[in-house]
Design a protein around this motif. Structure first.
Motif, PDB file in Angstrom:
ATOM      1  N   MET A   1       0.901  -1.113  -0.050  1.00 11.31           N
ATOM      2  CA  MET A   1       0.170  -0.011  -0.089  1.00 11.31           C
ATOM      3  C   MET A   1       0.851   1.306  -0.061  1.00 11.31           C
ATOM      4  O   MET A   1       0.344   2.294  -0.210  1.00 11.31           O
ATOM      5  CB  MET A   1      -0.860   0.017   1.342  1.00 11.31           C
TER       6      MET A   1
ATOM      7  N   ARG B   1       5.235  11.767  -3.936  1.00 13.46           N
ATOM      8  CA  ARG B   1       3.860  11.971  -3.127  1.00 13.46           C
ATOM      9  C   ARG B   1       2.853  12.216  -4.204  1.00 13.46           C
ATOM     10  O   ARG B   1       1.597  12.089  -3.851  1.00 13.46           O
ATOM     11  CB  ARG B   1       4.217  13.403  -2.421  1.00 13.46           C
TER      12      ARG B   1
ATOM     13  N   LEU C   1       1.651   8.875  -5.777  1.00 18.17           N
ATOM     14  CA  LEU C   1       1.245   7.929  -4.923  1.00 18.17           C
ATOM     15  C   LEU C   1      -0.327   7.676  -5.281  1.00 18.17           C
ATOM     16  O   LEU C   1      -0.923   6.521  -5.239  1.00 18.17           O
ATOM     17  CB  LEU C   1       1.492   8.303  -3.478  1.00 18.17           C
ATOM     18  N   PRO C   2      -1.135   8.840  -5.185  1.00 19.14           N
ATOM     19  CA  PRO C   2      -2.485   8.431  -5.571  1.00 19.14           C
ATOM     20  C   PRO C   2      -2.852   7.778  -6.723  1.00 19.14           C
ATOM     21  O   PRO C   2      -3.596   6.846  -6.914  1.00 19.14           O
ATOM     22  CB  PRO C   2      -3.100   9.678  -5.469  1.00 19.14           C
ATOM     23  N   HIS C   3      -1.851   7.860  -7.840  1.00 22.42           N
ATOM     24  CA  HIS C   3      -2.083   7.455  -9.139  1.00 22.42           C
ATOM     25  C   HIS C   3      -1.831   5.809  -9.018  1.00 22.42           C
ATOM     26  O   HIS C   3      -2.478   4.933  -9.631  1.00 22.42           O
ATOM     27  CB  HIS C   3      -1.129   8.000 -10.116  1.00 22.42           C
TER      28      HIS C   3
ATOM     29  N   ARG D   1      -2.039   4.153  -6.164  1.00 26.82           N
ATOM     30  CA  ARG D   1      -3.084   3.174  -5.333  1.00 26.82           C
ATOM     31  C   ARG D   1      -4.380   3.235  -5.936  1.00 26.82           C
ATOM     32  O   ARG D   1      -4.949   2.358  -5.719  1.00 26.82           O
ATOM     33  CB  ARG D   1      -3.396   4.360  -4.228  1.00 26.82           C
ATOM     34  N   ARG D   2      -4.603   4.037  -7.098  1.00 23.50           N
ATOM     35  CA  ARG D   2      -5.725   3.735  -8.119  1.00 23.50           C
ATOM     36  C   ARG D   2      -5.707   2.367  -8.711  1.00 23.50           C
ATOM     37  O   ARG D   2      -7.036   1.874  -9.194  1.00 23.50           O
ATOM     38  CB  ARG D   2      -6.090   4.878  -8.767  1.00 23.50           C
TER      39      ARG D   2
ATOM     40  N   VAL E   1     -12.140   9.133  -7.518  1.00 14.78           N
ATOM     41  CA  VAL E   1     -11.021   9.308  -8.148  1.00 14.78           C
ATOM     42  C   VAL E   1     -11.555  10.179  -9.498  1.00 14.78           C
ATOM     43  O   VAL E   1     -10.651  10.189 -10.690  1.00 14.78           O
ATOM     44  CB  VAL E   1     -10.571   7.865  -8.768  1.00 14.78           C
TER      45      VAL E   1
END
Lengths: 297, 231
Positions: free
Chosen positions: B49, B71, B74-76, B78-79, B107
């Motif tokens: 994760m 940073r 990271l969201p990309h 985790r998607r 998202v």
């Protein structure tokens, strides 16, 4: 940002508010109190500035008296020197007859008739653009021939300047302290709101929501709290100032002396702008500090 | 797809959770990671994760180098992952539909897509008719299904399930594992962290077994069939 995101942010902000009604009201109250406190300091500061500027502007007048025997050529020469000075913004010539008329208004016609107007010096009332130049100007004028006297209330000016500076400084420090205090209060209140949504924020992070998407509803919420707090403070401060202005300029005007209050419309305009800017800024900044720790990846 | 290369993890407290583990998971694989409490299973989840960074070694997942992941990225990253938590972590103030919808909304999926996909997902996990129910009105198995629907809402490349049957009875556990397998058959790589030997036996898939932070076995098919339940 896609429209659906904007809709989402608006809905989430609204949901956060509904979910945390009590905190929301507490936050508005906090913003309101701090803005009002700052408003009181601000109103004081504005009035001090307003009066000291007017008074100091008056004090910047320098009167250059010419010897009573001066002929027209001498007067013209002196005027030429004054006109040539780049710091002189205004020149008003007061002739011997003007001085005589002023004397009549002051001590009566009988006294002045006995004295006559020949002994009175003509003068130039000069306004400068820079107070720091006053000393040099006075010295130059005194050095000229045919000058009887140069009057300039330097001490009073400097004292007024010092008092004005002190009041501005104290108010500035007070404003800064209140700003820090209010930021701390609002940040903590919003932190509780954010804390109530901690689980949601955690899930959002794991699902892959971008930081801006997570933060936006909280920023909007903070801005809304700040906006409402500012509007309520403005209404209270506006009514309060209007009441004070009416009283001081009306029933209590005799106690006011030469002091004047900033007119209500001018004050309201400044208060509205500053309160809104401060309230919304405070709300957003408070949200920024509050949400920060939940976004550490 | 997933590459752990000589990964070690020592927490700030000094606890050594992993000692130089190396494994590779191919796209479309179904892998169980098993082991006793404290064996390092949860640490692997945290590393996948990217909640934590390893003390040493390299981790590559789905083309991302997790050590140098910014940073912003990271969201990309985790998607492309779907996660089913042991405690489901559903939002109690949202309905079943809204919990799944939420994953897509944040998202940036369009309303149209959400309206098409959410009913299909709820059909897939057999939760039709429960759209308007709140999580606390659902049984444990149903909550797990909502969590699964949410995890796959954005069509992840990898689905990670952390003890998905931890709080469920045997019958419901089987149903959840069958669902995970169904998702795997649809092309998603599935990593299930569990100590439930029954579900491992049922699927006969690859099993990576951990003990004290080290891989003690990495085998195809169940390793528990002839063993007494250890955990």
């Amino acid at each position: 940002m896609k429209p659906v995101s904007i809709k989402y942010i608006l809905i989430e902000s609204f949901n956060n508010i509904v979910r945390n009604k009590v905190l929301f009201i507490t936050s508005i109250f906090t913003v309101c109190v701090t803005i009002l406190l700052m408003g009181v300091v601000g109103i004081l500061l504005m009035n001090v500035s307003y009066n000291s500027d007017t008074m100091m502007e008056e004090m910047l007048n320098i009167t250059v008296y010419v010897i009573p025997e001066a002929d027209e050529k001498t007067l013209n020469d002196i005027q030429d020197v004054l006109v040539a000075d780049a710091h002189v913004t205004e020149i008003k010539y007061v002739s011997q007859m003007d001085a005589y008329q002023a004397g009549i208004e002051l001590v009566g016609e009988e006294v002045m008739a006995e004295l006559g107007h020949e002994f009175l010096p003509a003068s130039f009332i000069v306004k400068l653009d820079d107070v720091t130049y006053a000393h040099i100007f006075v010295r130059n004028m005194k050095a000229m021939s045919n000058i009887y006297e140069v009057k300039y209330s330097s001490e009073a000016y400097e004292r007024a300047g010092a008092i004005s500076y002190t009041i501005r400084y104290v108010c500035g420090v007070l404003t800064a302290l209140l700003g820090i205090l209010s930021l701390f209060l609002i940040s903590n209140t919003i932190k509780i709101t954010v804390s109530a949504s901690k689980e949601e924020v955690t899930i959002m992070r794991y699902i892959g929501a971008s930081e801006s998407r997570i933060k936006a509803p909280f920023y909007l919420q903070g801005a809304f709290i700040g906006f409402l707090g500012a509007i309520i403070s403005f209404i209270i401060a506006g009514f309060g100032y209007n009441y004070m202005y009416t009283r001081l300029e009306g029933d209590l005007s005799e106690y006011m002396g030469v002091l004047e209050l900033v007119p209500v419309p001018q004050m309201l305009l400044v208060l509205l702008g500053v309160f809104l800017l401060y309230g919304i800024g405070l709300g957003i900044l408070g949200s920024f500090f509050a949400i920060r720790k939940y976004l550490k990846a | 797809m997933i590459d752990f290369d000589n990964v070690s993890m020592i927490y700030k407290s000094g606890t050594e959770a992993l000692h130089g583990i190396t494994f590779h998971v191919d796209p479309g694989e179904f892998v169980f990671i098993t082991g006793k409490s404290g064996s390092g299973k949860s640490t692997i989840i945290k590393l996948l994760m990217r909640e934590e960074k390893p003390t040493s070694g390299d981790i590559f997942v789905n083309g991302y180098d997790l050590l140098s992941l910014s940073r912003y990225d990271l969201p990309h990253y985790r998607r492309r992952l779907g996660v089913v938590f042991q405690d489901c972590r559903l939002l109690m103030n949202k309905t079943v539909y809204q919990n799944v919808e939420f994953a897509m909304e944040i998202v940036g999926e369009s309303n149209r897509t959400i309206k098409q996909v959410v009913p299909r997902l709820l059909h897939l996990v057999d939760l039709e008719g429960k759209e308007k129910s709140f999580p606390d009105e659902l049984a444990g198995g149903e909550q797990a299904r909502v969590a699964l629907a949410r995890a796959i809402a954005n069509a992840p490349d990898i689905l990670i399930a952390d003890e998905p049957t931890g709080n469920l009875d045997p019958k419901t556990s089987v149903e959840i594992v069958d669902l995970l397998y169904k998702v795997n058959r649809l092309g998603t790589t599935v990593v299930v962290v569990t100590h439930d030997t029954r579900i491992v036996d049922r699927l006969q898939q690859r099993v990576i077994r951990l003990q004290d932070g080290e891989i003690v076995s990495d085998t195809e098919g169940s390793i528990y069939e002839n063993e007494a339940c250890e955990y």
